[in-house]
Design a protein around this motif. Structure first.
Motif, short mmCIF file in Angstrom:
data_model
loop_
_atom_site.label_atom_id
_atom_site.label_comp_id
_atom_site.label_asym_id
_atom_site.label_seq_id
_atom_site.Cartn_x
_atom_site.Cartn_y
_atom_site.Cartn_z
N ASP A 90 0.79 -1.22 0.00
CA ASP A 90 0.00 0.00 0.00
C ASP A 90 0.83 1.28 0.00
O ASP A 90 0.33 2.34 0.34
CB ASP A 90 -1.05 -0.01 1.11
CG ASP A 90 -0.51 -0.38 2.46
OD1 ASP A 90 0.63 -0.83 2.55
OD2 ASP A 90 -1.25 -0.22 3.44
N GLY A 91 2.09 1.19 -0.41
CA GLY A 91 2.86 2.38 -0.71
C GLY A 91 3.82 2.88 0.34
O GLY A 91 4.32 4.00 0.23
N MET A 92 4.10 2.09 1.36
CA MET A 92 5.09 2.52 2.35
C MET A 92 6.45 1.95 1.99
O MET A 92 6.58 0.78 1.65
CB MET A 92 4.68 2.08 3.75
CG MET A 92 3.45 2.79 4.26
SD MET A 92 3.07 2.41 5.98
CE MET A 92 2.63 0.70 5.84
N LEU A 93 7.47 2.80 2.07
CA LEU A 93 8.84 2.42 1.81
C LEU A 93 9.60 2.56 3.12
O LEU A 93 9.57 3.63 3.73
CB LEU A 93 9.45 3.35 0.75
CG LEU A 93 10.89 3.12 0.36
CD1 LEU A 93 11.00 1.85 -0.48
CD2 LEU A 93 11.43 4.30 -0.41
N GLN A 94 10.21 1.47 3.59
CA GLN A 94 10.96 1.53 4.83
C GLN A 94 12.45 1.43 4.52
O GLN A 94 12.90 0.54 3.81
CB GLN A 94 10.57 0.41 5.78
CG GLN A 94 11.26 0.56 7.13
CD GLN A 94 10.68 -0.37 8.17
OE1 GLN A 94 10.20 -1.45 7.85
NE2 GLN A 94 10.70 0.07 9.41
N LEU A 95 13.20 2.38 5.08
CA LEU A 95 14.65 2.44 4.88
C LEU A 95 15.36 1.93 6.12
O LEU A 95 14.82 2.02 7.24
CB LEU A 95 15.06 3.89 4.61
CG LEU A 95 14.37 4.55 3.43
CD1 LEU A 95 14.45 6.07 3.52
CD2 LEU A 95 14.97 4.06 2.14
N THR A 96 16.55 1.39 5.97
CA THR A 96 17.32 0.93 7.14
C THR A 96 18.01 2.08 7.84
O THR A 96 18.50 1.92 8.95
CB THR A 96 18.37 -0.12 6.73
OG1 THR A 96 19.26 0.45 5.77
CG2 THR A 96 17.70 -1.37 6.18
N ARG A 97 18.04 3.24 7.21
CA ARG A 97 18.61 4.44 7.84
C ARG A 97 17.67 5.61 7.60
O ARG A 97 16.91 5.62 6.65
CB ARG A 97 20.00 4.75 7.28
CG ARG A 97 20.01 4.99 5.79
CD ARG A 97 21.43 5.24 5.31
NE ARG A 97 21.54 5.00 3.89
CZ ARG A 97 22.04 5.88 3.04
NH1 ARG A 97 22.48 7.04 3.46
NH2 ARG A 97 22.11 5.58 1.77
N ARG A 98 17.72 6.55 8.50
CA ARG A 98 16.83 7.70 8.38
C ARG A 98 17.38 8.68 7.33
O ARG A 98 18.53 9.08 7.41
CB ARG A 98 16.70 8.43 9.71
CG ARG A 98 15.97 7.62 10.75
CD ARG A 98 15.90 8.41 12.06
NE ARG A 98 15.25 7.63 13.08
CZ ARG A 98 13.94 7.61 13.26
NH1 ARG A 98 13.15 8.30 12.50
NH2 ARG A 98 13.43 6.88 14.23
#
Length: 170
Positions: A90-98
């Motif tokens: 549903d369009g969320m992108l999670q990164l391992t760093r901010r």
């Protein structure tokens, strides 16, 4: 000669009702209106690069409700390796760093959209027929019902449009 199919796939013969057949430009206007209201293209599935703002959080919301794939992510034009991000449908992108906060900092090449949206296509057909048939409006007291020439959803159609509409973006 067969009708040329526009990118959105809706032609006058598909939305014709009785003797009312809206012109293609009216259908295109209805499609444009619905896509604008939804905040993204909705259908068909396509690949594109989107650029979004970041808040400094490790989760970034992409402008879609139907994400099939992410092939590339960059922050400030620096490529981020695939192992450093994941995504939800549903369009969320999670990164391992901010990422740093700021406007237009993250770009992602995504494949997204629905194959077809028969309920939304029905709303667009209704909108196009109304816009192409201004004689169908009528007066109720001091109120004009039917909005002659307008390409907007009516009250019951908003429920369907809202199903595809993006929520508030951070």
């Amino acid at each position: 000669m067969p009708e040329e199919l526009p990118e959105h796939g809706i032609t006058p013969s598909m939305v014709a009702a009785g003797t009312t057949m809206p012109e293609q430009h009216v259908i295109d206007a209805a499609v444009h209106t619905v896509r604008s209201l939804c905040g993204w293209h909705v259908w068909p599935v396509r690949e594109e690069t989107v650029t979004v703002d970041t808040t400094g959080d490790d989760v970034v919301f992409l402008p879609t409700k139907r994400l099939h794939n992410v092939t590339e992510v960059s922050i400030d034009n620096e490529q981020i390796p695939p192992g450093e991000w994941s995504f939800s449908a549903d369009g969320m992108l999670q990164l391992t760093r901010r990422p740093p906060a700021g406007f237009r900092r993250l770009a992602a090449t995504i494949t997204h959209g629905y194959d077809e949206v028969p309920d939304l296509a029905g709303v667009i057909g209704q909108m196009a027929r109304r816009a192409g048939a201004p004689q169908e409006s009528y007066q109720v007291g001091g109120i004009s019902v039917g909005a002659p020439g307008a390409v907007t959803p009516q009250s019951t159609e908003w429920r369907i449009v809202d199903l595809y509409k993006l929520g508030p973006m951070p």
